[in-house]
Design a protein around this motif. Structure first.
Motif, short mmCIF file in Angstrom:
data_model
loop_
_atom_site.label_atom_id
_atom_site.label_comp_id
_atom_site.label_asym_id
_atom_site.label_seq_id
_atom_site.Cartn_x
_atom_site.Cartn_y
_atom_site.Cartn_z
N CYS A 131 3.70 -38.98 -9.28
CA CYS A 131 3.16 -39.09 -10.64
C CYS A 131 3.24 -40.53 -11.15
CB CYS A 131 3.92 -38.15 -11.58
SG CYS A 131 3.78 -36.40 -11.16
N GLU A 132 4.36 -41.18 -10.92
CA GLU A 132 4.52 -42.57 -11.37
C GLU A 132 3.52 -43.48 -10.67
OE1 GLU A 132 9.33 -42.06 -12.09
OE2 GLU A 132 8.57 -43.14 -10.34
N ASP A 133 3.32 -43.29 -9.37
CA ASP A 133 2.36 -44.10 -8.63
C ASP A 133 0.95 -43.88 -9.16
OD1 ASP A 133 4.39 -45.07 -7.06
OD2 ASP A 133 3.96 -43.76 -5.34
N ALA A 134 0.62 -42.64 -9.48
CA ALA A 134 -0.71 -42.34 -10.01
C ALA A 134 -0.93 -43.04 -11.34
CB ALA A 134 -0.89 -40.83 -10.16
N LEU A 135 0.07 -43.05 -12.20
CA LEU A 135 -0.05 -43.72 -13.49
C LEU A 135 -0.22 -45.23 -13.31
CD1 LEU A 135 2.63 -41.77 -15.56
CD2 LEU A 135 0.16 -41.79 -15.98
N ARG A 136 0.53 -45.80 -12.41
CA ARG A 136 0.42 -47.25 -12.19
C ARG A 136 -0.94 -47.63 -11.63
NH1 ARG A 136 6.00 -46.91 -10.75
NH2 ARG A 136 5.43 -46.45 -8.59
N GLN A 137 -1.44 -46.83 -10.70
CA GLN A 137 -2.71 -47.16 -10.07
C GLN A 137 -3.90 -46.93 -11.00
OE1 GLN A 137 -2.90 -44.89 -6.41
NE2 GLN A 137 -0.90 -45.66 -5.74
N ALA A 138 -3.80 -45.92 -11.83
CA ALA A 138 -4.94 -45.56 -12.68
C ALA A 138 -5.11 -46.52 -13.85
CB ALA A 138 -4.78 -44.13 -13.19
N ARG A 139 -4.00 -46.97 -14.43
CA ARG A 139 -4.05 -47.87 -15.58
C ARG A 139 -4.96 -47.31 -16.68
NH1 ARG A 139 -4.38 -53.90 -12.75
NH2 ARG A 139 -2.44 -53.71 -11.57
N MET A 140 -4.72 -46.09 -17.04
CA MET A 140 -5.53 -45.41 -18.04
C MET A 140 -5.17 -45.90 -19.44
SD MET A 140 -7.29 -43.30 -16.12
CE MET A 140 -7.74 -41.69 -16.76
N PRO A 141 -6.12 -45.81 -20.39
CA PRO A 141 -5.85 -46.31 -21.74
C PRO A 141 -5.03 -45.32 -22.56
CG PRO A 141 -8.05 -45.40 -21.64
CD PRO A 141 -7.52 -45.36 -20.24
N GLY A 142 -4.42 -45.84 -23.63
CA GLY A 142 -3.71 -44.98 -24.56
C GLY A 142 -2.35 -44.57 -24.04
N GLY A 143 -1.57 -43.93 -24.92
CA GLY A 143 -0.29 -43.40 -24.49
C GLY A 143 -0.47 -42.22 -23.56
N VAL A 144 0.54 -41.94 -22.77
CA VAL A 144 0.48 -40.88 -21.77
C VAL A 144 1.19 -39.63 -22.29
CG1 VAL A 144 1.19 -40.17 -19.45
CG2 VAL A 144 0.35 -42.50 -19.86
N VAL A 145 0.49 -38.51 -22.24
CA VAL A 145 1.08 -37.20 -22.53
C VAL A 145 1.22 -36.48 -21.20
CG1 VAL A 145 0.81 -35.01 -23.75
CG2 VAL A 145 -0.01 -37.13 -24.80
N VAL A 146 2.44 -36.19 -20.80
CA VAL A 146 2.71 -35.47 -19.56
C VAL A 146 2.66 -33.98 -19.84
CG1 VAL A 146 4.40 -35.03 -17.74
CG2 VAL A 146 4.10 -37.35 -18.63
N VAL A 147 1.87 -33.25 -19.07
CA VAL A 147 1.78 -31.80 -19.20
C VAL A 147 2.31 -31.19 -17.91
CG1 VAL A 147 0.25 -29.82 -19.56
CG2 VAL A 147 -0.20 -31.99 -20.74
N ALA A 148 3.40 -30.46 -18.01
CA ALA A 148 4.08 -29.91 -16.84
C ALA A 148 4.02 -28.39 -16.87
CB ALA A 148 5.54 -30.38 -16.81
N ALA A 149 3.38 -27.81 -15.88
CA ALA A 149 3.23 -26.36 -15.80
C ALA A 149 4.23 -25.78 -14.82
CB ALA A 149 1.82 -25.99 -15.38
N SER A 150 4.92 -24.73 -15.24
CA SER A 150 5.77 -23.93 -14.35
C SER A 150 6.79 -24.80 -13.62
CB SER A 150 4.88 -23.15 -13.38
OG SER A 150 5.61 -22.15 -12.72
N MET A 151 6.74 -24.85 -12.28
CA MET A 151 7.70 -25.64 -11.50
C MET A 151 7.73 -27.10 -11.88
SD MET A 151 7.44 -28.04 -8.86
CE MET A 151 5.95 -27.70 -7.95
#
Length: 254
Positions: free
Chosen positions: A64-84
């Protein structure tokens, strides 16, 4: 593989990092994703290495951290975690995370393994109806048969969606459940817990207690099965959009 899509509206754009649960993959967000984009947000999804017997919650968090670094998406990040993914989300270390939303999720307790707490966390029906049907592959992965997956996870879906989702279920390494959580302490930050009232897998009393004791919030109760991202994506998108309207200055509830 990481898949991401940008929303079309510049404000109030947030990036939603959607983390799937056990046995699932990024495919499970196909109905929720466009509804978040329609509300002006960006969406980032990941496929966790759930079939890797050596990977636990820390390895999932690094994906997940690598995906966030690579994507460089705008705005603050809201993490949505389902189940496990509730075991993974509090381990994510990224400076742009402004809120974490747990969707009918299990939660870690520092110093323990989920497997050691399962009698408290899971429902009686889980033990009576579902666990006896859980299969183990020759390679050591666990896998839900299609009929059990539909009953346990996709009960509010229309029959076509339920069959499609059950056909996509993957094998799951048990390590994330049996390892002592690598979480040393809960991180600070705004939190939301969504409890699905018609989910047959988790113990609702435990969910209410854990939301209060571990997260410091009262759960938002949603009339849904365990997978509202498939069965009620419009309602879930509205709840998530509402979550980003909260001022991210302390732990709070929708």
């Amino acid at each position: 593989m990481t898949v991401f899509h940008r929303g079309s509206w510049p404000s109030p754009a947030r990036t939603f990092l959607l983390i799937h649960g056990a046995g699932l993959g990024s495919w499970c967000w196909r109905y929720l994703e466009p509804r978040l984009k329609m509300r002006g947000h960006c969406v980032l999804t990941v496929d966790l290495p759930i079939e890797d017997l050596t990977a636990g919650a820390a390895a999932y968090a690094r994906v997940c951290e690598d995906a966030l670094r690579q994507a460089r998406m705008p705005g603050g990040v809201v993490v949505v975690a389902a189940s496990m993914a509730g075991l993974v989300a509090p381990l994510i270390d990224h400076h742009d995370v402004i809120r974490t939303v747990y969707v009918d999720a299990v939660l870690p307790v520092p110093g323990t393994a989920l497997a050691d707490r399962r009698e408290d966390v899971f429902s009686e029906r889980y033990f009576d109806d579902f666990l006896p049907r859980l299969a183990t592959t020759p390679g050591g992965l666990t896998r839900w048969p299609a009929a059990a997956a539909v009953e346990a996870w996709f009960g509010h879906c229309d029959p076509l969606t339920a069959r499609w989702a059950a056909s996509k279920v993957r094998g799951q390494s048990p390590k994330v459940f049996t390892e002592t959580t690598p979480l040393a302490a809960w991180p600070d930050g705004p939190l939301t817990y969504i409890r699905c009232s018609d989910s047959p897998t988790l113990n609702s009393d435990w969910q209410d207690r854990a939301a209060s004791e571990l997260l410091g919030v009262e759960p938002v109760v949603m009339d849904s099965d365990h997978s509202p991202f498939l069965s009620h994506p419009e309602r879930l998108a509205a709840l998530l959009h509402r979550a980003v309207q909260e001022t991210p200055d302390r732990r709070s509830v929708l």
